[in-house]
Design an enzyme around this catalytic site. Structure first.
Site, PDB file in Angstrom:
ATOM      1  N   ASP A 163       0.853  -1.184   0.000  1.00  0.00           N
ATOM      2  CA  ASP A 163       0.000   0.000   0.000  1.00  0.00           C
ATOM      3  C   ASP A 163       0.897   1.245   0.000  1.00  0.00           C
ATOM      4  O   ASP A 163       1.832   1.330  -0.797  1.00  0.00           O
ATOM      5  CB  ASP A 163      -0.966  -0.052   1.189  1.00  0.00           C
ATOM      6  CG  ASP A 163      -2.084   0.964   1.109  1.00  0.00           C
ATOM      7  OD1 ASP A 163      -3.086   0.694   0.437  1.00  0.00           O
ATOM      8  OD2 ASP A 163      -1.942   2.025   1.752  1.00  0.00           O
ATOM      9  N   TRP A 164       0.667   2.213   0.892  1.00  0.00           N
ATOM     10  CA  TRP A 164       1.499   3.417   0.928  1.00  0.00           C
ATOM     11  C   TRP A 164       2.958   3.113   1.256  1.00  0.00           C
ATOM     12  O   TRP A 164       3.843   3.947   1.016  1.00  0.00           O
ATOM     13  CB  TRP A 164       0.944   4.424   1.932  1.00  0.00           C
ATOM     14  CG  TRP A 164       0.158   5.522   1.289  1.00  0.00           C
ATOM     15  CD1 TRP A 164      -1.202   5.678   1.285  1.00  0.00           C
ATOM     16  CD2 TRP A 164       0.668   6.629   0.540  1.00  0.00           C
ATOM     17  NE1 TRP A 164      -1.563   6.793   0.579  1.00  0.00           N
ATOM     18  CE2 TRP A 164      -0.425   7.408   0.113  1.00  0.00           C
ATOM     19  CE3 TRP A 164       1.947   7.031   0.190  1.00  0.00           C
ATOM     20  CZ2 TRP A 164      -0.285   8.562  -0.652  1.00  0.00           C
ATOM     21  CZ3 TRP A 164       2.095   8.186  -0.582  1.00  0.00           C
ATOM     22  CH2 TRP A 164       0.983   8.937  -0.984  1.00  0.00           C
ATOM     23  N   ASP A 171      -7.442  -8.152  -4.563  1.00  0.00           N
ATOM     24  CA  ASP A 171      -7.286  -6.737  -4.231  1.00  0.00           C
ATOM     25  C   ASP A 171      -7.919  -5.895  -5.336  1.00  0.00           C
ATOM     26  O   ASP A 171      -7.420  -5.882  -6.465  1.00  0.00           O
ATOM     27  CB  ASP A 171      -5.802  -6.393  -4.090  1.00  0.00           C
ATOM     28  CG  ASP A 171      -5.569  -4.958  -3.662  1.00  0.00           C
ATOM     29  OD1 ASP A 171      -6.541  -4.179  -3.577  1.00  0.00           O
ATOM     30  OD2 ASP A 171      -4.403  -4.603  -3.407  1.00  0.00           O
ATOM     31  N   HIS A 196      -6.740  -6.953  -0.112  1.00  0.00           N
ATOM     32  CA  HIS A 196      -5.757  -5.874  -0.198  1.00  0.00           C
ATOM     33  C   HIS A 196      -4.728  -5.975   0.927  1.00  0.00           C
ATOM     34  O   HIS A 196      -3.528  -5.833   0.682  1.00  0.00           O
ATOM     35  CB  HIS A 196      -6.484  -4.529  -0.133  1.00  0.00           C
ATOM     36  CG  HIS A 196      -5.569  -3.349  -0.155  1.00  0.00           C
ATOM     37  ND1 HIS A 196      -4.757  -3.059  -1.225  1.00  0.00           N
ATOM     38  CD2 HIS A 196      -5.334  -2.377   0.775  1.00  0.00           C
ATOM     39  CE1 HIS A 196      -4.056  -1.956  -0.962  1.00  0.00           C
ATOM     40  NE2 HIS A 196      -4.385  -1.526   0.233  1.00  0.00           N
TER      41      HIS A 196
END
Length: 293
Positions: free
Chosen positions: A115-116, A244, A274
């Site tokens: 993710d980030w 995801d 995800h």
């Protein structure tokens, strides 16, 4: 600047998270990180709206071969949380992780990003390349407009996050981001760092920092990271999940083609959403240990 510090009592007796807290002072604020095991460092970087709790299933296995460092970004987990949404920027998050790396004097780093964690950790790696040894890429993107970005799944999430703002329901978001059913204690653990609206400025800010149009802040920086990575022959493994909606398997395959050290191969985990560390953390840890060999 007003800063919220989540009371320590919120983190007592969290299921599966017995790790002693460690802190470092950066820019006058306290950043928390897990520090377990011995050996070369493995840096575990989380995403949104979670924190280092997401890696709890992986840390014990990885600590058999590595010194595991799992920080919470400012605004997340046990780290301090500026209450001004405008304080949060892509550049600030990258600089804080670089500062942690240099403060702990980490070398030979295997970085795990999701993710980030991808935009933050991969940019930090390209700016401190002499300190990194391996890349582990999970469900993430370098999110410059084009090549199918922004995805429909991301825009659905962004629109929701923008609508709810400081009322973002962290536990419910985590449940919707996993393939399995999370029990009440686990949901409460994800909610633990964020007991008030003011404590949620970071989780409210992150979705709005993702560039979705040409010229948005961060878009050019992410392109620069892609360019660097394409010429950096560092050992790499790409592991994406099959469930995801934001970063579909084809994104993982593109990552594997871009990274010379991945040898054009992405592994796809079945039965995971995800937040694949939550769904398949033990399996991912095993694959990382095999990769690191």
């Amino acid at each position: 600047m007003d800063v919220y510090r989540t009371p320590d009592a919120r983190f007592e007796n969290l299921p599966g998270y017995p790790f002693k807290p460690h802190y470092t002072e950066l820019d006058g604020m306290r950043m928390h990180y897990v520090d377990e095991g011995h050996g070369d460092p493995i840096l575990l970087l989380h995403g949104e709206p979670d924190w280092s709790y997401l890696y709890r299933k992986m840390i014990p296995q990885l600590a058999t071969a590595f010194r595991v460092i799992a920080p919470d970004y400012f605004g997340f987990g046990r780290s301090d949380k500026p209450t001004d949404i405008g304080w949060y920027t892509y550049d600030r998050h990258v600089e804080s992780i670089k500062a942690l790396i240099t403060e702990l004097d980490l070398h030979g780093i295997t970085v795990v990003v999701q993710d980030w964690g991808g935009p933050i950790g991969l940019r930090a790696a390209t700016q401190l390349p002499e300190r990194f040894a391996r890349l582990v890429v999970l469900n993430t993107g370098l999110m410059s407009p084009g090549e199918g970005w922004p995805s429909e799944g991301f825009m659905n999430w962004r629109n929701f996050a923008e609508r709810v703002g400081l009322d973002l329901p962290v536990g419910k978001v985590m449940q919707s981001s996993t393939a399995g059913e999370l029990d009440e204690a686990t949901l409460a653990a994800y909610d633990a760092p964020f007991p008030t609206r003011e404590s949620k400025a970071g989780v409210a800010a992150f979705p709005l920092l993702v560039p979705i149009r040409e010229g948005d802040p961060g878009a050019e920086e992410m392109r620069e990271v892609k360019t660097f990575l394409a010429g950096w022959n560092l050992p790499a493994i790409v592991i994406f999940s099959d469930g995801d909606p934001v970063f579909r398997p084809e994104v993982g395959h593109r990552f594997a083609k871009m990274l010379p050290g991945a040898h054009d191969h992405a592994e796809i985990i079945e039965g995971a959403g995800h937040m694949l560390q939550e769904d398949k953390g033990e399996e991912i840890a095993r694959r990382i240990l095999e990769f690191a060999g």
